[in-house]
Each structure stands twice: as structure tokens, then as C-alpha cells.
Design an enzyme around this catalytic site. Structure first.
Site, PDB file in Angstrom:
ATOM      1  N   ASN A 179       4.169   0.553  -0.287  1.00  0.00           N
ATOM      2  CA  ASN A 179       4.341  -0.586  -1.195  1.00  0.00           C
ATOM      3  C   ASN A 179       4.962  -1.781  -0.477  1.00  0.00           C
ATOM      4  O   ASN A 179       5.773  -1.621   0.429  1.00  0.00           O
ATOM      5  CB  ASN A 179       5.208  -0.183  -2.385  1.00  0.00           C
ATOM      6  CG  ASN A 179       4.585   0.959  -3.181  1.00  0.00           C
ATOM      7  OD1 ASN A 179       3.367   1.136  -3.161  1.00  0.00           O
ATOM      8  ND2 ASN A 179       5.408   1.737  -3.850  1.00  0.00           N
ATOM      9  N   HIS A 191       3.357  -1.180   5.294  1.00  0.00           N
ATOM     10  CA  HIS A 191       2.407  -2.261   5.021  1.00  0.00           C
ATOM     11  C   HIS A 191       3.085  -3.624   4.925  1.00  0.00           C
ATOM     12  O   HIS A 191       2.456  -4.588   4.509  1.00  0.00           O
ATOM     13  CB  HIS A 191       1.623  -1.970   3.733  1.00  0.00           C
ATOM     14  CG  HIS A 191       0.677  -0.823   3.867  1.00  0.00           C
ATOM     15  ND1 HIS A 191       0.179  -0.110   2.789  1.00  0.00           N
ATOM     16  CD2 HIS A 191       0.128  -0.240   4.968  1.00  0.00           C
ATOM     17  CE1 HIS A 191      -0.623   0.851   3.222  1.00  0.00           C
ATOM     18  NE2 HIS A 191      -0.670   0.795   4.537  1.00  0.00           N
TER      19      HIS A 191
END
Length: 310
Positions: free
Chosen positions: A141, A158
Site C-alpha cells: 500500500n 511500492h
């Protein structure tokens, strides 16, 4: 090197269940792994003994906080899916449109709060650290809700909505401005009838390093980009030492993260999956707990009766 490559080599080097398992012990282990348990008492016994816990989280954790996932049916911003906007090519062609999309996501996230799953993880980390035990959160996330909940040992594979990277000098910086630049104020509406703002490049977020003024981009990993090798190295180290792994709110289909837990399970470490429904990796794990993470995770990570807290 992409973790997918060296993880793949490690997995290939380890025989799949049943292919080379000649002993009855290995066969029994394979059969057990094919039928994951939902016995919370059994999981709690494993949890009570674990010294290094790795928790891999995905969009399902944040969905319970009302965070749009942009996946599946209806996962559009205006008339585009995230896969069409979160690419280097899309940013090169239309940086204004891409920044509108990320400005919208940033503004949405500023109004969201951690849910019981985020809080349970953060409280577990804090409690176990006083016992000489460790918890690391490896998240796909980019919303920073784990950080907001109080998680300290966090690996964001990410990137983050609230970090920027300069396309000229490469500087990465935290950025919580709202709006991130004056030209984006009031922009980014997701309605499909909304027209692009067509903001000139010079009015989009600019680097504040002395003498740079380069165009900033979100510091997130876009489709077609490699993950940060430094983060991946840290992930591998944590997975190598963990003696319990939790997979929370992830579909286990996005690589290389989809291989993390199966890699851990392949060396005999207990893996527990907390998800709304089974995933392609479920049968590789020892435990599976269906349902909302905010409901299933807090009792799983609560203080065990055998814990000694000084």
C-alpha cells in the site's frame, strides 16, 4: 536485481509439494499445507512462540478504511483505470492528468484513518518490542495508514503517496502539502464528465532543491518500473529470519509480492492468511482466516496469556 528473479530461482530450487518429497514426514507436511486451518487457538500458540514476525499487507487492509482500490469493476478515475495512468509513459504524455489523479488520491487519504487491523498491527509491534521480539510490516500500500497507526518497522515496497521524486535531480522528499501545489487546488474530481485541467508543466509540483526546479513525480512504483533494490534487499533479509508470516488483505497475484509468503512457507515457516476469500496461494499456507481483516486480525494479535510484559 528484481526480487522476482532471485525469488523465482529460490522457489525453483525447492521442489514443489509432492514432486520430490519421498519421506512420509514431507508427504504429511504437504498434505497439511494443502488444507489450511482456521483454528485460531492453534494459530495463537504459534504466535506466542514467534520471535520475528513478518506481516505482508495489501489493499484489503486499507479498503476497510474507505480507501479506493482502483481494481476490478468500477475501479475507474474519470474514464481511466489506474493501470492507464500509473505508468512512466502516461506521465511523459500528460503529467497534468497524472498529477490530477494523484492529487485526488492524496486528498482522499488525508481524510482517512487507520482501522482496527492497522491499529492491531501497530500495537502488536509496540508490545512485542518490549519482549525482545520483532514485527516488520511489508506493505504494497502507498497510503501510509500503517505509519499513521504507529507502525515503526515498515517497508513500503511500492512507495508512498506522500513522497515525491524529482525527475531532474532524483531527490526524494516527504510532502504532505494540501494541495501539493496551488494549480492543483480544487482539481482532480473523479467524475467521468470532468475535463482535464491541462495545467502547464511549470505550474505542476516543482523540486525545491537549490537551483533545481525540476518537475516532481509521485514517489511510487508505476507499472513497468522495477522496485527499489534497497527495499527488496531489506525485505529478503526480513523474510529470511522470520519464524511466522502473516498475509493480510492481499490477493496474492501481484508480483513480486505474491511470492514472498510462498517463499517463506516453502522453508517450513508457518504462514497465516487473513483475507475476505481464498487466494491462489491459500493452499500453500498453514492457516487461513476468512473475513474482514479489521475483525479477524485484532484477536489474532492480541496479548497472549503466556506473554510476560515488564
Amino acid at each position: 536485481m528484481c526480487l522476482f528473479q532471485f525469488t523465482a530461482r529460490r522457489l525453483v530450487s525447492q521442489a514443489h509439494c509432492g514432486l520430490k518429497a519421498s519421506s512420509s514426514k514431507k508427504q504429511k507436511f504437504c498434505l497439511e499445507m494443502a488444507r489450511p486451518s482456521s483454528n485460531m487457538a492453534d494459530f495463537r500458540e504459534v504466535f506466542a512462540k514467534a520471535k520475528h514476525i513478518a506481516i505482508i499487507t495489501g489493499a484489503g487492509v486499507s479498503a476497510e478504511s474507505g480507501v479506493p482500490t482502483f481494481r476490478g469493476a468500477g475501479g475507474f478515475w474519470r474514464k481511466w483505470q489506474a493501470q492507464e495512468l500509473a505508468t512512466p509513459g502516461a506521465f511523459a504524455r500528460n503529467p497534468s492528468r497524472v498529477w490530477e489523479f494523484y492529487h485526488y488520491r492524496r486528498e482522499v487519504m488525508l481524510s482517512k484513518h487507520p482501522n482496527p487491523a492497522h491499529i492491531a498491527i501497530a500495537e502488536c509491534e509496540k508490545r512485542l518490542s518490549k519482549q525482545g521480539r520483532s514485527v516488520v510490516v511489508i506493505t504494497q500500500n502507498i497510503d501510509e495508514l500503517h505509519r499513521k497507526a504507529g507502525t515503526k518497522h515498515l517497508l513500503e515496497i511500492h512507495g508512498s503517496l506522500f513522497k515525491t521524486r524529482c525527475t531532474s535531480c532524483g531527490n526524494v522528499a516527504a510532502n504532505y502539502k494540501s494541495p501539493i501545489c496551488p494549480a492543483l487546488a480544487g482539481k482532480g474530481a473523479p467524475d467521468p464528465d470532468t475535463q482535464d485541467a491541462a495545467i502547464p508543466v511549470e505550474d505542476l509540483p516543482q523540486c525545491e532543491e537549490d537551483g533545481c526546479n525540476g518537475l516532481l513525480r509521485p514517489h511510487v512504483v508505476w507499472f513497468g518500473e522495477a522496485l527499489d533494490p534497497g527495499v527488496l534487499t531489506a525485505v529478503e533479509k526480513e523474510l529470511d529470519i522470520c519464524d511466522l508470516c502473516l498475509v493480510v488483505g492481499t490477493s496474492s497475484v501481484v508480483y513480486p509480492a505474491a511470492m514472498f509468503a510462498p517463499q517463506v512457507s516453502a522453508r517450513g515457516v508457518p504462514v497465516a492468511e487473513f483475507n475476505m476469500e481464498p487466494t491462489p496461494a491459500t493452499n500453500r499456507f498453514r492457516f487461513h482466516f476468512p473475513g474482514p481483516c479489521g475483525t479477524t486480525l485484532p484477536p489474532a494479535l492480541a496479548r497472549h496469556e503466556t506473554e510476560i510484559i515488564s
